[in-house]
Design a protein around this motif. Sequence first.
Motif, short mmCIF file in Angstrom:
data_model
loop_
_atom_site.label_atom_id
_atom_site.label_comp_id
_atom_site.label_asym_id
_atom_site.label_seq_id
_atom_site.Cartn_x
_atom_site.Cartn_y
_atom_site.Cartn_z
N ASN A 15 1.16 -2.57 -10.04
CA ASN A 15 0.40 -3.51 -9.22
C ASN A 15 0.35 -3.02 -7.77
O ASN A 15 1.23 -2.30 -7.31
N ALA A 16 -0.69 -3.41 -7.06
CA ALA A 16 -0.86 -2.99 -5.66
C ALA A 16 0.21 -3.63 -4.78
O ALA A 16 0.71 -4.72 -5.07
N LEU A 17 0.56 -2.94 -3.72
CA LEU A 17 1.53 -3.45 -2.75
C LEU A 17 0.87 -4.52 -1.88
O LEU A 17 -0.35 -4.52 -1.71
N PRO A 18 1.65 -5.41 -1.28
CA PRO A 18 1.07 -6.43 -0.41
C PRO A 18 0.51 -5.87 0.90
O PRO A 18 -0.31 -6.51 1.55
N THR A 19 0.95 -4.68 1.28
CA THR A 19 0.45 -4.03 2.50
C THR A 19 0.09 -2.58 2.18
O THR A 19 0.52 -2.03 1.17
N THR A 20 -0.67 -1.97 3.06
CA THR A 20 -1.04 -0.56 2.89
C THR A 20 0.20 0.31 3.01
O THR A 20 0.98 0.15 3.95
N PRO A 21 0.40 1.23 2.07
CA PRO A 21 1.60 2.07 2.14
C PRO A 21 1.51 3.09 3.27
O PRO A 21 0.41 3.48 3.69
N THR A 22 2.66 3.51 3.76
CA THR A 22 2.70 4.59 4.75
C THR A 22 2.26 5.88 4.07
O THR A 22 2.20 5.95 2.83
N VAL A 23 1.98 6.90 4.84
CA VAL A 23 1.56 8.18 4.28
C VAL A 23 2.66 8.74 3.37
O VAL A 23 2.37 9.20 2.26
N ASP A 24 3.91 8.67 3.82
CA ASP A 24 5.01 9.20 3.00
C ASP A 24 5.13 8.44 1.68
O ASP A 24 5.30 9.04 0.62
N LEU A 25 5.05 7.12 1.74
CA LEU A 25 5.14 6.32 0.52
C LEU A 25 3.93 6.57 -0.37
O LEU A 25 4.06 6.66 -1.59
N ALA A 26 2.75 6.73 0.20
CA ALA A 26 1.55 7.01 -0.59
C ALA A 26 1.69 8.33 -1.34
O ALA A 26 1.32 8.42 -2.51
N HIS A 27 2.24 9.35 -0.68
CA HIS A 27 2.48 10.63 -1.36
C HIS A 27 3.46 10.46 -2.51
O HIS A 27 3.26 10.99 -3.60
N GLN A 28 4.51 9.68 -2.28
CA GLN A 28 5.51 9.44 -3.31
C GLN A 28 4.88 8.68 -4.48
O GLN A 28 5.12 9.02 -5.64
N ILE A 29 4.06 7.69 -4.20
CA ILE A 29 3.38 6.94 -5.26
C ILE A 29 2.47 7.86 -6.06
O ILE A 29 2.44 7.80 -7.30
N MET A 30 1.74 8.73 -5.39
CA MET A 30 0.83 9.65 -6.09
C MET A 30 1.61 10.57 -7.03
O MET A 30 1.13 10.89 -8.12
N ARG A 31 2.80 11.00 -6.63
CA ARG A 31 3.62 11.85 -7.50
C ARG A 31 4.13 11.07 -8.72
O ARG A 31 4.08 11.57 -9.85
N VAL A 32 4.61 9.86 -8.50
CA VAL A 32 5.17 9.06 -9.59
C VAL A 32 4.07 8.64 -10.56
O VAL A 32 4.28 8.62 -11.77
N HIS A 33 2.89 8.34 -10.05
CA HIS A 33 1.79 7.81 -10.88
C HIS A 33 0.71 8.86 -11.16
O HIS A 33 -0.45 8.51 -11.39
N ARG A 34 1.08 10.13 -11.21
CA ARG A 34 0.09 11.19 -11.39
C ARG A 34 -0.67 11.07 -12.71
O ARG A 34 -1.81 11.50 -12.81
N GLU A 35 -0.07 10.48 -13.73
CA GLU A 35 -0.74 10.33 -15.03
C GLU A 35 -1.60 9.07 -15.11
O GLU A 35 -2.37 8.92 -16.06
#
Length: 65
Positions: A15-35
């Motif tokens: 599910n989406a976060l309540p706020t826009t993620p920081t750049v570092d968190l966005a990179h981490q999310i992209m790695r975890v959710h790559r599939e």
Amino acid sequence: MDDAMRELLELNAHNALPTTPTVDLAHQIMRVHRECATDYCGRKDQALHALIAEGRIVPDSSRTR
């Protein structure tokens, strides 16, 4: 449950976060959710848009979704 485990579980949610993620968190999310597909995973979609807004990802203009 310790904080590290809680953080890992939270990162794996789709599910989406309540706020826009920081750049570092966005990179981490992209790695975890790559599939994940962005039309299914709100968290990856939100991270992708955050990275586009920061100029970290430039979408391929020749592709359509």
